[in-house]
Scaffold this motif. Structure first.
Motif, PDB file in Angstrom:
ATOM      1  N   ASN A  70      36.514  36.880  30.438  1.00  0.00           N
ATOM      2  CA  ASN A  70      37.313  35.513  30.448  1.00  0.00           C
ATOM      3  C   ASN A  70      38.090  35.751  31.871  1.00  0.00           C
ATOM      4  N   LEU A  71      38.334  37.087  32.104  1.00  0.00           N
ATOM      5  CA  LEU A  71      38.978  37.280  33.572  1.00  0.00           C
ATOM      6  C   LEU A  71      38.173  37.153  34.554  1.00  0.00           C
ATOM      7  N   LEU A  72      36.810  37.442  34.458  1.00  0.00           N
ATOM      8  CA  LEU A  72      36.108  37.227  35.443  1.00  0.00           C
ATOM      9  C   LEU A  72      35.583  35.609  35.768  1.00  0.00           C
ATOM     10  N   ALA A  73      35.333  34.790  34.693  1.00  0.00           N
ATOM     11  CA  ALA A  73      35.328  33.333  34.743  1.00  0.00           C
ATOM     12  C   ALA A  73      36.535  32.772  35.184  1.00  0.00           C
ATOM     13  N   ARG A  74      37.990  33.262  34.907  1.00  0.00           N
ATOM     14  CA  ARG A  74      38.862  32.525  35.498  1.00  0.00           C
ATOM     15  C   ARG A  74      39.077  32.985  37.187  1.00  0.00           C
ATOM     16  N   GLU A  75      38.593  33.971  37.475  1.00  0.00           N
ATOM     17  CA  GLU A  75      38.771  34.667  38.965  1.00  0.00           C
ATOM     18  C   GLU A  75      37.741  33.634  39.779  1.00  0.00           C
ATOM     19  N   LEU A  76      36.344  33.529  39.101  1.00  0.00           N
ATOM     20  CA  LEU A  76      35.506  32.774  39.746  1.00  0.00           C
ATOM     21  C   LEU A  76      36.099  31.110  39.905  1.00  0.00           C
ATOM     22  N   ALA A  77      36.593  30.650  38.813  1.00  0.00           N
ATOM     23  CA  ALA A  77      37.093  29.293  39.046  1.00  0.00           C
ATOM     24  C   ALA A  77      38.150  29.398  39.980  1.00  0.00           C
ATOM     25  N   MET A  78      39.126  30.158  40.118  1.00  0.00           N
ATOM     26  CA  MET A  78      40.236  30.195  41.111  1.00  0.00           C
ATOM     27  C   MET A  78      39.519  30.322  42.550  1.00  0.00           C
ATOM     28  N   ILE A  79      38.460  31.043  42.731  1.00  0.00           N
ATOM     29  CA  ILE A  79      37.962  31.050  43.925  1.00  0.00           C
ATOM     30  C   ILE A  79      37.164  29.432  44.302  1.00  0.00           C
ATOM     31  N   TRP A  80      36.593  28.869  43.521  1.00  0.00           N
ATOM     32  CA  TRP A  80      36.068  27.676  43.631  1.00  0.00           C
ATOM     33  C   TRP A  80      36.903  26.589  43.840  1.00  0.00           C
ATOM     34  N   PHE A  81      38.145  26.701  43.225  1.00  0.00           N
ATOM     35  CA  PHE A  81      39.251  25.802  43.276  1.00  0.00           C
ATOM     36  C   PHE A  81      40.087  26.114  44.682  1.00  0.00           C
ATOM     37  N   ASN A  82      40.076  27.144  45.183  1.00  0.00           N
ATOM     38  CA  ASN A  82      40.711  27.680  46.384  1.00  0.00           C
ATOM     39  C   ASN A  82      40.103  28.558  47.322  1.00  0.00           C
ATOM     40  N   PRO A  83      39.000  27.922  47.981  1.00  0.00           N
ATOM     41  CA  PRO A  83      38.214  28.755  48.909  1.00  0.00           C
ATOM     42  C   PRO A  83      38.814  29.481  50.004  1.00  0.00           C
ATOM     43  N   ARG A  84      39.926  28.694  50.458  1.00  0.00           N
ATOM     44  CA  ARG A  84      40.590  29.726  51.518  1.00  0.00           C
ATOM     45  C   ARG A  84      41.934  30.404  51.122  1.00  0.00           C
ATOM     46  N   HIS A  85      41.863  30.842  49.922  1.00  0.00           N
ATOM     47  CA  HIS A  85      43.228  31.586  49.165  1.00  0.00           C
ATOM     48  C   HIS A  85      43.295  32.858  50.221  1.00  0.00           C
ATOM     49  N   PRO A  86      44.695  33.198  50.452  1.00  0.00           N
ATOM     50  CA  PRO A  86      44.783  34.357  51.191  1.00  0.00           C
ATOM     51  C   PRO A  86      44.299  35.508  50.899  1.00  0.00           C
ATOM     52  N   ALA A  87      44.142  35.543  49.666  1.00  0.00           N
ATOM     53  CA  ALA A  87      43.694  37.133  48.954  1.00  0.00           C
ATOM     54  C   ALA A  87      42.167  37.294  49.126  1.00  0.00           C
ATOM     55  N   LEU A  88      41.623  36.121  49.465  1.00  0.00           N
ATOM     56  CA  LEU A  88      40.064  36.106  49.852  1.00  0.00           C
ATOM     57  C   LEU A  88      40.033  36.264  51.427  1.00  0.00           C
ATOM     58  N   LEU A  89      40.606  35.730  52.104  1.00  0.00           N
ATOM     59  CA  LEU A  89      40.878  36.090  53.514  1.00  0.00           C
ATOM     60  C   LEU A  89      41.142  37.463  53.860  1.00  0.00           C
ATOM     61  N   ALA A  90      42.063  38.009  53.008  1.00  0.00           N
ATOM     62  CA  ALA A  90      42.497  39.335  53.406  1.00  0.00           C
ATOM     63  C   ALA A  90      41.178  40.356  52.901  1.00  0.00           C
ATOM     64  N   ARG A  91      40.489  39.958  52.045  1.00  0.00           N
ATOM     65  CA  ARG A  91      39.250  40.808  51.555  1.00  0.00           C
ATOM     66  C   ARG A  91      37.807  40.427  52.647  1.00  0.00           C
ATOM     67  N   GLY A  92      38.136  39.716  53.500  1.00  0.00           N
ATOM     68  CA  GLY A  92      37.028  39.477  54.348  1.00  0.00           C
ATOM     69  C   GLY A  92      35.859  38.387  53.828  1.00  0.00           C
ATOM     70  N   ILE A  93      36.518  37.750  52.803  1.00  0.00           N
ATOM     71  CA  ILE A  93      35.678  36.592  52.247  1.00  0.00           C
ATOM     72  C   ILE A  93      36.175  35.216  52.850  1.00  0.00           C
ATOM     73  N   HIS A  94      35.409  34.671  53.832  1.00  0.00           N
ATOM     74  CA  HIS A  94      35.651  33.432  54.573  1.00  0.00           C
ATOM     75  C   HIS A  94      34.797  32.274  54.123  1.00  0.00           C
ATOM     76  N   LEU A  95      35.400  31.320  53.344  1.00  0.00           N
ATOM     77  CA  LEU A  95      34.526  30.470  52.731  1.00  0.00           C
ATOM     78  C   LEU A  95      34.974  29.019  53.536  1.00  0.00           C
ATOM     79  N   ALA A  96      34.102  27.894  53.463  1.00  0.00           N
ATOM     80  CA  ALA A  96      34.435  26.771  53.967  1.00  0.00           C
ATOM     81  C   ALA A  96      35.425  25.891  53.213  1.00  0.00           C
ATOM     82  N   ASP A  97      36.443  25.169  53.838  1.00  0.00           N
ATOM     83  CA  ASP A  97      37.450  24.715  53.180  1.00  0.00           C
ATOM     84  C   ASP A  97      37.186  23.492  52.345  1.00  0.00           C
TER      85      ASP A  97
END
Length: 367
Positions: A70-97
């Protein structure tokens, strides 16, 4: 003998109180779900719903998943909804806006449930990110009998995301991509350009359609705008009045030689005159037709009013729709239908429109 205790689980990089959509334009009264909501993220009233989608397409559910999944599904959904989230950028994950829409995220979380169901049937680890590469290959083979299904593209996207987004996932994700360097389409060996599902429209069909469409803009626009002005004036005058006052207004309106009864045009098949547009006539007299039926056929007074109107029609005082006169044009010889002859309010009474639309193979101008 002592056993080694399991390492404590990492916490999610997303806060429990974070709104789940931060990269989409929100509706004015939106109250987005927050990350801690474990059952369903309902985005109805939060994001604009495409007109061709059901409200269920705006819900991202997480039913039947174990807590870690459940946590994994919510995390993936959060990333797909917010590809430029600061937490992603801080971990070197740079996705298209390019945030994904609700229906796409819903479909991908459904893929996770199917993976979990396969894992339970095959006695695999509960958390899919603990599967071996061979387990994913077996999942794909299981659903590719005899041939891969195009719907499996989303499954492969989800599986590859477990590796791609691993640094932002609480469980660390997959250590390796089961299909490195390959797109989902390449993994499934699907044709890049599949056969066309819609037959090609011949120029003989769409040339007249384009010409007809431009005719509504370049030729008929003044009549359409006049009809709109006329309809807005009628709407502004409409009142919820008593029947005695309605009778007085109708009598005065019928006595005016300039008055024309709105009717539907003659039948193209029989040539017979069309019926009176009773609702429009009531509005032209000044009555709010939504609140009273001035020309009811169930009362003697209503039938008497109809008879008075029909005498005016028989005398030739009639117009087809909102306007007594419309621009006349000559249609090309190839026009196979009778065209449209009036401009009326639409079925909701919201605004006038031509009471027929262009066909794909002929003119349909006002006549």
């Amino acid at each position: 003998m002592t056993s080694q205790l399991p390492l404590p689980r990492r916490s999610s990089v997303f806060r429990d109180d974070e709104p789940v959509v931060q990269s989409h334009p929100l509706l004015p009264t939106a109250r987005p779900p927050v990350f801690s909501e474990r059952e369903c993220w309902d985005l109805n009233g939060v994001l604009r719903k495409p007109v061709n989608q059901h409200p269920s397409h705006m819900r991202v559910p997480f039913p039947g998943l174990a807590p870690a999944m459940n946590l994994l599904a919510r995390e993936l959904a959060m990333i797909w909804f917010n590809p430029r989230h600061p937490a992603l950028l801080a971990r070197g994950i740079h996705l298209a806006d390019d945030p994904r829409v609700a229906n796409t995220v819903r479909q991908r979380t459904t893929c996770l449930r199917e993976l979990a169901a396969f894992g339970a049937d095959q006695h695999l680890p509960e958390l899919v990110s603990r599967w071996a590469t061979e387990d994913f290959h077996r999942f794909l083979a299981h659903h590719s009998n005899p041939d891969p299904e195009p719907r499996l593209v989303d499954h492969i996207v989800v599986i590859k995301a477990l590796h791609r987004f691993g640094r932002a996932l609480a469980d660390g994700g997959l250590e390796e991509d089961p299909w490195p360097g390959m797109s989902a389409v390449a993994v499934l060996k699907l044709p890049v350009n599949g056969p066309l599902k819609t037959p090609v429209v011949n120029p003989e069909t769409w040339f007249p359609l384009v010409r007809a469409a431009w005719t509504y803009i370049t030729v008929f626009a003044p009549d359409i705008l006049r009809a709109l002005d006329r309809w807005q004036a009628i709407e502004a005058r409409a009142e919820d009045i008593k029947l005695p006052e309605a009778d007085r207004r109708l009598t005065a309106w019928l006595a005016d030689p300039a008055s024309r009864v709105p009717a539907r045009p003659p039948s193209a098949q029989t040539g017979q005159e069309g019926p009176v547009h009773w609702d429009l006539l009531a509005r032209m007299v000044g009555l709010d037709a939504d609140r009273s039926n001035l020309f009811s056929t169930t009362s003697s007074t209503g039938r008497a009013r109809r008879a008075a109107v029909e005498r005016i029609v028989a005398a030739g005082r009639v117009q087809y729709g909102l306007l007594p006169e419309l621009l006349e044009v000559d249609r090309p010889a190839e026009a196979a239908d009778p065209g449209t002859t009036r401009c009326c309010p639409d079925s909701s009474g919201a605004r006038p429109r031509p009471c027929a639309t262009p066909a794909t193979s002929s003119w349909r101008p006002f006549r």
